[in-house]
Design a protein around this motif. Structure first.
Motif, PDB file in Angstrom:
ATOM      1  N   LEU A  33       0.819  -1.203   0.000  1.00  0.00           N
ATOM      2  CA  LEU A  33       0.000   0.000   0.000  1.00  0.00           C
ATOM      3  C   LEU A  33       0.850   1.249   0.000  1.00  0.00           C
ATOM      4  CD1 LEU A  33      -3.026   0.808   0.254  1.00  0.00           C
ATOM      5  CD2 LEU A  33      -2.598   1.118   2.662  1.00  0.00           C
ATOM      6  N   VAL A  34       1.938   1.228   0.800  1.00  0.00           N
ATOM      7  CA  VAL A  34       2.696   2.464   0.933  1.00  0.00           C
ATOM      8  C   VAL A  34       3.790   2.612  -0.108  1.00  0.00           C
ATOM      9  CG1 VAL A  34       2.212   2.676   3.359  1.00  0.00           C
ATOM     10  CG2 VAL A  34       4.265   1.498   2.640  1.00  0.00           C
ATOM     11  N   ASN A  35       4.212   1.514  -0.738  1.00  0.00           N
ATOM     12  CA  ASN A  35       5.202   1.665  -1.797  1.00  0.00           C
ATOM     13  C   ASN A  35       4.501   1.805  -3.126  1.00  0.00           C
ATOM     14  OD1 ASN A  35       7.581   1.657  -0.341  1.00  0.00           O
ATOM     15  ND2 ASN A  35       7.452  -0.541  -0.046  1.00  0.00           N
ATOM     16  N   SER A  36       3.745   2.867  -3.220  1.00  0.00           N
ATOM     17  CA  SER A  36       2.921   3.095  -4.397  1.00  0.00           C
ATOM     18  C   SER A  36       2.587   4.577  -4.403  1.00  0.00           C
ATOM     19  CB  SER A  36       1.636   2.275  -4.300  1.00  0.00           C
ATOM     20  OG  SER A  36       0.841   2.803  -3.270  1.00  0.00           O
ATOM     21  N   PRO A  37       2.030   5.076  -5.499  1.00  0.00           N
ATOM     22  CA  PRO A  37       1.634   6.494  -5.497  1.00  0.00           C
ATOM     23  C   PRO A  37       0.711   6.823  -4.334  1.00  0.00           C
ATOM     24  CG  PRO A  37       1.537   5.630  -7.705  1.00  0.00           C
ATOM     25  CD  PRO A  37       1.871   4.474  -6.839  1.00  0.00           C
ATOM     26  N   TYR A  38      -0.084   5.863  -3.883  1.00  0.00           N
ATOM     27  CA  TYR A  38      -0.963   6.123  -2.747  1.00  0.00           C
ATOM     28  C   TYR A  38      -0.147   6.404  -1.492  1.00  0.00           C
ATOM     29  CZ  TYR A  38      -5.063   5.717   0.203  1.00  0.00           C
ATOM     30  OH  TYR A  38      -6.078   5.989   1.079  1.00  0.00           O
ATOM     31  N   GLY A  39       0.977   5.705  -1.363  1.00  0.00           N
ATOM     32  CA  GLY A  39       1.844   5.948  -0.219  1.00  0.00           C
ATOM     33  C   GLY A  39       2.382   7.370  -0.237  1.00  0.00           C
ATOM     34  N   ARG A  40       2.756   7.831  -1.451  1.00  0.00           N
ATOM     35  CA  ARG A  40       3.229   9.217  -1.560  1.00  0.00           C
ATOM     36  C   ARG A  40       2.133  10.178  -1.163  1.00  0.00           C
ATOM     37  NH1 ARG A  40       6.626   8.080  -6.266  1.00  0.00           N
ATOM     38  NH2 ARG A  40       4.786   8.227  -7.602  1.00  0.00           N
ATOM     39  N   LEU A  41       0.891   9.850  -1.561  1.00  0.00           N
ATOM     40  CA  LEU A  41      -0.241  10.692  -1.211  1.00  0.00           C
ATOM     41  C   LEU A  41      -0.420  10.758   0.300  1.00  0.00           C
ATOM     42  CD1 LEU A  41      -2.736  12.286  -1.954  1.00  0.00           C
ATOM     43  CD2 LEU A  41      -3.946  10.166  -2.350  1.00  0.00           C
ATOM     44  N   LEU A  42      -0.291   9.619   0.970  1.00  0.00           N
ATOM     45  CA  LEU A  42      -0.411   9.599   2.433  1.00  0.00           C
ATOM     46  C   LEU A  42       0.640  10.497   3.067  1.00  0.00           C
ATOM     47  CD1 LEU A  42      -0.991   5.816   3.166  1.00  0.00           C
ATOM     48  CD2 LEU A  42      -2.671   7.620   3.227  1.00  0.00           C
ATOM     49  N   LYS A  43       1.887  10.366   2.575  1.00  0.00           N
ATOM     50  CA  LYS A  43       2.945  11.178   3.152  1.00  0.00           C
ATOM     51  C   LYS A  43       2.706  12.657   2.881  1.00  0.00           C
ATOM     52  CE  LYS A  43       6.536   7.708   3.082  1.00  0.00           C
ATOM     53  NZ  LYS A  43       7.965   7.439   2.897  1.00  0.00           N
TER      54      LYS A  43
END
Lengths: 321, 351
Positions: B187-197
């Motif tokens: 989940l976090v090693n993905s564009p979504y992870g960048r979004l979370l950060k």
């Protein structure tokens, strides 16, 4: 019927005053250090245990116990601030991390106290000086504990008010609470203000602890159990307003006692739900308006009362055409 | 064979708290939402799973005994021992229901996050957890009030040997825990992870760039809460019951300490922190000290909490980001780019 109402009233005033006393400490420290101090619970517990030791083992009177509880909690609060909170604040820790640190401090103090309490067999004690019945008001018993607690609260509020409004130190404290950087720039010794705040907040907590120890048996968890009532009083009062905290603490006591009695009479609800009330108050207030009672602006209410509400149709208006 | 129950309890505890810590890491480490109400979801998951399974099994057994009595618990456990397929099916159903309910509550919890900042949010969450615990303890029809609900048959009830049963369950918990770990990593090693950060670091900027911050917060809280409820359901089957006094704020603080110690926004760090604290927790219990033959004048658990408090203070004062630092997001695209660069570096250096 009237006796019951009155006895519940006095119980509410007693509990409410204690909640206010604890909440005052939280409000004071929040104004100055800008975070919610969960270790306040332990200041109460330490005060309770110190007073029990003084009264039971050293045969001291209530006044000496009160003074020693005040001093010990004040010193502990000062020590915690100097060792943990001040270094963190200096490094720019956010309120959330300070809160987490205060949780850690609370755990540490609580369980060191538990270790000693267990070793000396004091895990559940009560002060030998029990509340003594001194009279009756409309059928309800009044004990000297009621007089002490309510009297202390009135005295504390008066002293605090006088200090904050009439003395130079009080002015400095208000200035620091209002705008820390500007106060520092104006030459106010904010370190001193900070220390005095912790001393007073800790002392009040210790005093409340002493009263708890007289009221009921205590154990090391007692601070944590009543901590959320202190927070409820502070948050409902608006977290930055003294008088709000005091009013909120009393309201909280009334709400708890009358609320749970009514609920159990009318709806058959178990009395054990009373422990939820403080948590519910905190959640509801924070979700609706974190400023609590302080959000009620007297001026706005006055204006609303004065302003005309109905628009009269033109042919009814008194204006001459 | 005294050592075996200790090892089983260590690993089961590790699995359960790994799920909790990963969910806290996702919510706080990556997305910046301090969900200090972990124990609320933990308790909700356990209550859902336990109550659901107990009700269904009781209906099957069909006897006319009080639901929360020891006799009923015994009958439920015995029925479970005789019907392996049914208990396995009920187990899966209970986990699914717990996750759905947990996710729903997590979604509701995202509303407070919109109105409140950091420390007030933490207070509200802690209070929500305590409200649930007191409600569970007082409201009898839900989980037997102060006495709790016993007799929740687990998926391996049919196994006659208790040690084997516990071992199998431990392996199941570990499998699910590592499943959650790999899910979180994906989940976090993905564009979504960048979004979370991005939401964590600068909400305003993320909003300006057109990212739906409110939706992201709701999503991550739903996912995290579903995971915590999953851990709760596994816990209910582990101790084969639902007891309100298990759902104290200490559970949340333990998960928070594990995550903060190991490394915020670093799932390997969370593994490490979880392992350290699990060993610390399990090896400072009275049972372990009794095994070693050490006796002290007071209750051993006080030492554990004292050191835990000290640990929290030290971590927050000196290493709030944890032992392992945060790593940049490694999406599959970045992995491929790194491989290509490495290959090109090899080709350029070879003759």
């Amino acid at each position: 019927m009237i006796e019951e109402f009155m006895s519940l009233l006095f119980l509410s005033l007693l509990l409410g005053s204690l909640y206010s006393m604890m909440g005052l400490g939280i409000t004071m420290t929040f104004k100055i250090v800008r975070f919610a101090n969960f270790a306040h619970a332990e200041l109460v517990t330490i005060g309770a245990y110190v007073s029990v030791i003084m009264i039971n083992s050293l045969g001291a009177g209530v006044l000496e116990a009160a003074i020693s509880a005040f001093i010990s909690s004040a010193l502990l609060a000062l020590a915690i601030d100097e060792l943990v909170y001040k270094p963190m604040a200096r490094r720019g820790a956010s309120a959330l991390y300070l809160l987490t640190a205060s949780i850690g401090v609370g755990l540490f103090v609580r369980y060191i106290l538990s270790i000693f309490a267990d070793v000396y067999g004091m895990l559940c004690v009560q002060s030998k000086r029990m509340p003594m019945r001194i009279g009756e008001v409309a059928g309800a018993d009044i004990t000297d504990l009621h007089i002490w607690v309510i009297g202390s609260l009135v005295g504390i509020v008066t002293l605090l008010h006088l200090m904050l409004t009439r003395t130079k130190l009080g002015k400095a404290m208000r200035a620091t609470a209002c705008n820390f950087d500007l106060a520092q720039a104006s030459g106010i010794d904010t370190d001193l203000v900070r220390r005095i705040t912790w001393v007073i907040a800790g002392g009040l907590a210790g005093l409340a602890g002493m009263f708890w120890s007289i009221y009921a048996p205590i154990n090391p968890e007692i601070g944590w159990r009543y901590l959320l009532w202190a927070f409820a009083a502070s948050i409902l009062g608006g977290m930055t307003s003294f008088y709000g905290t005091i009013a909120a603490g009393l309201i909280g006591g009334l709400a708890e006692i009358y609320g749970i009695t009514l609920a159990s009479r009318l709806f058959g609800v178990s009395l054990s739900y009373r422990w939820m009330i403080s948590f519910i108050i905190v959640v509801v207030v924070l979700l609706i308006n974190p400023k609590g009672l302080a959000a009620i602006r007297i001026e706005a209410i006055r204006e609303w009362l004065k302003a005309p509400r109905l628009k009269l149709p033109k042919f009814l208006s008194a204006k001459r055409r | 064979m005294v050592i075996l129950p200790l090892i089983i309890s260590i690993f089961t505890f590790f699995g359960l708290y790994l799920i909790l810590s990963i969910s806290f890491n996702l919510e706080f480490g990556y997305a910046g939402q301090p969900n200090f109400g972990k124990v609320l979801l933990y308790g909700v998951g356990a209550t859902c799973a336990g109550r659901l399974v107990a009700t269904i099994v009781m209906w099957y057994v069909g006897a006319d005994v009080p639901f929360f009595s020891a006799l009923a618990a015994d009958m439920r456990l015995r029925w479970g021992a005789e019907s392996p397929l049914a208990t396995a099916g009920l187990f899966v159903l209970a986990l699914a229901v717990a996750m759905v309910v947990g996710g729903a509550i997590g979604y509701l919890l995202s509303y407070p996050t919109l109105r409140l900042s950091g420390d007030f949010l933490a207070i509200v969450m802690i209070c929500a957890g305590e409200i649930f615990r007191i409600f569970l303890k007082t409201y009898e029809p839900l989980a037997g009030g102060p006495f709790g609900l016993s007799g929740v048959p687990g998926p391996f009830s049919f196994v006659p040997d208790p040690h084997l049963k516990e071992t199998l369950y431990m392996l199941l918990v570990l499998a699910i825990a590592f499943g959650c770990y790999f899910f979180a990593q994906k989940l976090v090693n993905s564009p979504y992870g960048r979004l979370l950060k991005a939401v964590r670091d600068d909400e305003l900027a993320a909003n300006v760039l057109g990212k739906k911050v409110v939706r992201v917060k709701a999503e991550i809280l739903t996912i995290g809460s579903a995971m915590a409820a999953l851990a709760g359901a596994l816990y209910a089957f582990y101790i084969r019951g639902v007891y309100a006094e298990d759902f104290v704020p200490m559970v949340t603080f333990t998960a928070v300490t594990m995550t903060m110690l190991g490394g915020l926004a670093n799932n390997q760090g969370v593994l490490l922190g979880c392992l350290i604290l699990t060993l610390f927790d399990r090896l400072t219990r009275a049972s372990f000290f009794n095994m070693l033959g050490i006796r002290v004048a007071f209750d051993i658990s006080y030492i554990r909490y004292t050191i835990m408090g000290l640990l929290i203070i030290l971590i927050v004062m000196f290493r709030p980001k944890g032992l392992m630092p945060e790593e940049p997001v490694k999406t599959p695209a970045i992995e491929m780019a790194e491989e290509k660069l490495a290959k090109r570096a090899e080709e350029s250096t070879s003759p």
